[in-house]
Structures are given as structure tokens and as C-alpha cells.
Design a protein around this motif. Structure first.
Motif, PDB file in Angstrom:
ATOM      1  N   MET A   1       0.841  -1.170   0.000  1.00 58.39           N
ATOM      2  CA  MET A   1       0.000   0.000   0.000  1.00 58.39           C
ATOM      3  C   MET A   1       0.894   1.244   0.000  1.00 58.39           C
ATOM      4  N   SER A   2       0.636   2.150  -0.919  1.00 55.86           N
ATOM      5  CA  SER A   2       1.475   3.332  -1.042  1.00 55.86           C
ATOM      6  C   SER A   2       1.158   4.349   0.062  1.00 55.86           C
ATOM      7  N   LYS A   3       2.125   5.235   0.276  1.00 60.89           N
ATOM      8  CA  LYS A   3       1.958   6.269   1.286  1.00 60.89           C
ATOM      9  C   LYS A   3       0.799   7.203   0.897  1.00 60.89           C
ATOM     10  N   HIS A   4       0.705   7.505  -0.377  1.00 57.68           N
ATOM     11  CA  HIS A   4      -0.374   8.373  -0.869  1.00 57.68           C
ATOM     12  C   HIS A   4      -1.742   7.741  -0.563  1.00 57.68           C
ATOM     13  N   TYR A   5      -1.853   6.457  -0.800  1.00 56.49           N
ATOM     14  CA  TYR A   5      -3.108   5.747  -0.543  1.00 56.49           C
ATOM     15  C   TYR A   5      -3.456   5.781   0.943  1.00 56.49           C
ATOM     16  N   LYS A   6      -2.457   5.546   1.807  1.00 55.97           N
ATOM     17  CA  LYS A   6      -2.693   5.559   3.249  1.00 55.97           C
ATOM     18  C   LYS A   6      -3.133   6.940   3.726  1.00 55.97           C
ATOM     19  N   ASN A   7      -2.497   7.996   3.203  1.00 57.08           N
ATOM     20  CA  ASN A   7      -2.871   9.357   3.582  1.00 57.08           C
ATOM     21  C   ASN A   7      -4.296   9.681   3.137  1.00 57.08           C
ATOM     22  N   ARG A   8      -4.629   9.250   1.925  1.00 58.81           N
ATOM     23  CA  ARG A   8      -5.967   9.477   1.410  1.00 58.81           C
ATOM     24  C   ARG A   8      -7.005   8.754   2.266  1.00 58.81           C
ATOM     25  N   LYS A   9      -6.674   7.528   2.637  1.00 61.86           N
ATOM     26  CA  LYS A   9      -7.580   6.730   3.456  1.00 61.86           C
ATOM     27  C   LYS A   9      -7.792   7.383   4.836  1.00 61.86           C
ATOM     28  N   LYS A  10      -6.715   7.907   5.439  1.00 64.91           N
ATOM     29  CA  LYS A  10      -6.822   8.589   6.734  1.00 64.91           C
ATOM     30  C   LYS A  10      -7.680   9.840   6.621  1.00 64.91           C
ATOM     31  N   LYS A  11      -7.480  10.579   5.529  1.00 56.82           N
ATOM     32  CA  LYS A  11      -8.236  11.811   5.328  1.00 56.82           C
ATOM     33  C   LYS A  11      -9.725  11.508   5.167  1.00 56.82           C
ATOM     34  N   ILE A  12     -10.052  10.470   4.431  1.00 51.78           N
ATOM     35  CA  ILE A  12     -11.450  10.065   4.246  1.00 51.78           C
ATOM     36  C   ILE A  12     -12.042   9.622   5.573  1.00 51.78           C
ATOM     37  N   TYR A  13     -11.283   8.846   6.340  1.00 51.11           N
ATOM     38  CA  TYR A  13     -11.767   8.381   7.640  1.00 51.11           C
ATOM     39  C   TYR A  13     -12.071   9.569   8.552  1.00 51.11           C
ATOM     40  N   ARG A  14     -11.140  10.542   8.608  1.00 49.53           N
ATOM     41  CA  ARG A  14     -11.345  11.732   9.441  1.00 49.53           C
ATOM     42  C   ARG A  14     -12.586  12.507   8.992  1.00 49.53           C
ATOM     43  N   TYR A  15     -12.742  12.644   7.691  1.00 47.91           N
ATOM     44  CA  TYR A  15     -13.910  13.345   7.154  1.00 47.91           C
ATOM     45  C   TYR A  15     -15.207  12.652   7.577  1.00 47.91           C
ATOM     46  N   LEU A  16     -15.252  11.342   7.413  1.00 51.08           N
ATOM     47  CA  LEU A  16     -16.454  10.589   7.780  1.00 51.08           C
ATOM     48  C   LEU A  16     -16.736  10.688   9.276  1.00 51.08           C
ATOM     49  N   ARG A  17     -15.695  10.586  10.093  1.00 50.45           N
ATOM     50  CA  ARG A  17     -15.862  10.683  11.544  1.00 50.45           C
ATOM     51  C   ARG A  17     -16.382  12.066  11.931  1.00 50.45           C
ATOM     52  N   ASN A  18     -15.787  13.118  11.383  1.00 44.46           N
ATOM     53  CA  ASN A  18     -16.222  14.479  11.699  1.00 44.46           C
ATOM     54  C   ASN A  18     -17.642  14.741  11.222  1.00 44.46           C
ATOM     55  N   THR A  19     -17.986  14.209  10.067  1.00 46.54           N
ATOM     56  CA  THR A  19     -19.344  14.368   9.553  1.00 46.54           C
ATOM     57  C   THR A  19     -20.346  13.666  10.463  1.00 46.54           C
ATOM     58  N   ARG A  20     -20.001  12.469  10.933  1.00 45.72           N
ATOM     59  CA  ARG A  20     -20.877  11.753  11.869  1.00 45.72           C
ATOM     60  C   ARG A  20     -21.104  12.574  13.137  1.00 45.72           C
ATOM     61  N   ILE A  21     -20.037  13.176  13.638  1.00 46.59           N
ATOM     62  CA  ILE A  21     -20.146  13.980  14.860  1.00 46.59           C
ATOM     63  C   ILE A  21     -21.059  15.186  14.617  1.00 46.59           C
ATOM     64  N   LYS A  22     -20.856  15.874  13.506  1.00 44.76           N
ATOM     65  CA  LYS A  22     -21.682  17.050  13.192  1.00 44.76           C
ATOM     66  C   LYS A  22     -23.149  16.674  13.017  1.00 44.76           C
ATOM     67  N   ARG A  23     -23.395  15.571  12.328  1.00 45.54           N
ATOM     68  CA  ARG A  23     -24.773  15.110  12.135  1.00 45.54           C
ATOM     69  C   ARG A  23     -25.407  14.742  13.471  1.00 45.54           C
ATOM     70  N   ALA A  24     -24.656  14.083  14.326  1.00 46.65           N
ATOM     71  CA  ALA A  24     -25.175  13.688  15.638  1.00 46.65           C
ATOM     72  C   ALA A  24     -25.537  14.917  16.460  1.00 46.65           C
ATOM     73  N   ILE A  25     -24.665  15.905  16.454  1.00 51.14           N
ATOM     74  CA  ILE A  25     -24.908  17.111  17.254  1.00 51.14           C
ATOM     75  C   ILE A  25     -26.112  17.882  16.727  1.00 51.14           C
ATOM     76  N   SER A  26     -26.176  18.090  15.419  1.00 56.00           N
ATOM     77  CA  SER A  26     -27.298  18.861  14.873  1.00 56.00           C
ATOM     78  C   SER A  26     -28.628  18.142  15.108  1.00 56.00           C
ATOM     79  N   SER A  27     -28.628  16.846  14.960  1.00 48.36           N
ATOM     80  CA  SER A  27     -29.836  16.064  15.205  1.00 48.36           C
ATOM     81  C   SER A  27     -30.263  16.173  16.665  1.00 48.36           C
ATOM     82  N   ARG A  28     -29.306  16.095  17.567  1.00 49.74           N
ATOM     83  CA  ARG A  28     -29.620  16.139  18.991  1.00 49.74           C
ATOM     84  C   ARG A  28     -30.072  17.523  19.436  1.00 49.74           C
ATOM     85  N   VAL A  29     -29.552  18.574  18.843  1.00 46.66           N
ATOM     86  CA  VAL A  29     -29.989  19.926  19.212  1.00 46.66           C
ATOM     87  C   VAL A  29     -31.484  20.079  18.908  1.00 46.66           C
ATOM     88  N   ILE A  30     -31.869  19.660  17.726  1.00 46.36           N
ATOM     89  CA  ILE A  30     -33.284  19.744  17.350  1.00 46.36           C
ATOM     90  C   ILE A  30     -34.136  18.882  18.277  1.00 46.36           C
TER      91      ILE A  30
END
Length: 91
Positions: A1-30
Motif C-alpha cells: 500500500m502506497s503512502k499516498h493511498y494511506k494518507n488518502r484513506k486517513k483523510k477520508i476516515y477523518r472526514y467521515l468521523r467528523n461528519t458523523r459527529i456534526k450530524r449527531a450534534i445537529s440532530s440532537r440539538v433539534i
């Protein structure tokens, strides 16, 4: 697995995790606003409404985050299986 692929995978994981957190918070506020308002109207006491709303929000925020994580893993697994099927067909 290339370094570029690993970095891309980490970035996608972080994005998905942060999006889940934002969705959870906005849903709970309402949901919290609805719960607090209903509890206040039923009891006539705004402090009981706030107490119930705060407790409800904390519990459901954690449950929602875990639930989203399970679905995210399932979708990732399903996508991998689909990709593998296409790779096998190409050979």
C-alpha cells in the motif's frame, strides 16, 4: 500500500468521523429543543424540562454516534465486496 493511498484513506476516515459527529450534534440539538419544550409544557416547570432534555441529549448523542459507526463499517465492507467482485470479473 502506497503512502499516498494511506494518507488518502486517513483523510477520508477523518472526514467521515467528523461528519458523523456534526450530524449527531445537529440532530440532537433539534431533538433536545423538542424534548425540553414538551417536558416544560407537561410539567409547567422549565427546570425539569431542561434536566430531562439534557439527560436525553447526552444518552442519545452517544447512541447515535455508535449507531452511525456500525453502519459506516457495514457500508465500507459492502463496498469492498462489490469492488472485489468486479476485480474478479475483470481477470
Amino acid at each position: 500500500m502506497s503512502k499516498h493511498y494511506k494518507n488518502r484513506k486517513k483523510k477520508i476516515y477523518r472526514y467521515l468521523r467528523n461528519t458523523r459527529i456534526k450530524r449527531a450534534i445537529s440532530s440532537r440539538v433539534i431533538s433536545a429543543i423538542v424534548t425540553i419544550t414538551i417536558c416544560w409544557l407537561v410539567t409547567g416547570d422549565p427546570f425539569i424540562g431542561l434536566s430531562v432534555g439534557a439527560f436525553d441529549t447526552l444518552i442519545k448523542l452517544v447512541i447515535y454516534y455508535v449507531h452511525e459507526g456500525w453502519w459506516e463499517r457495514k457500508m465500507s465492507k459492502d463496498i469492498r465486496e462489490i469492488k472485489d467482485k468486479f476485480k474478479r470479473k475483470e481477470k
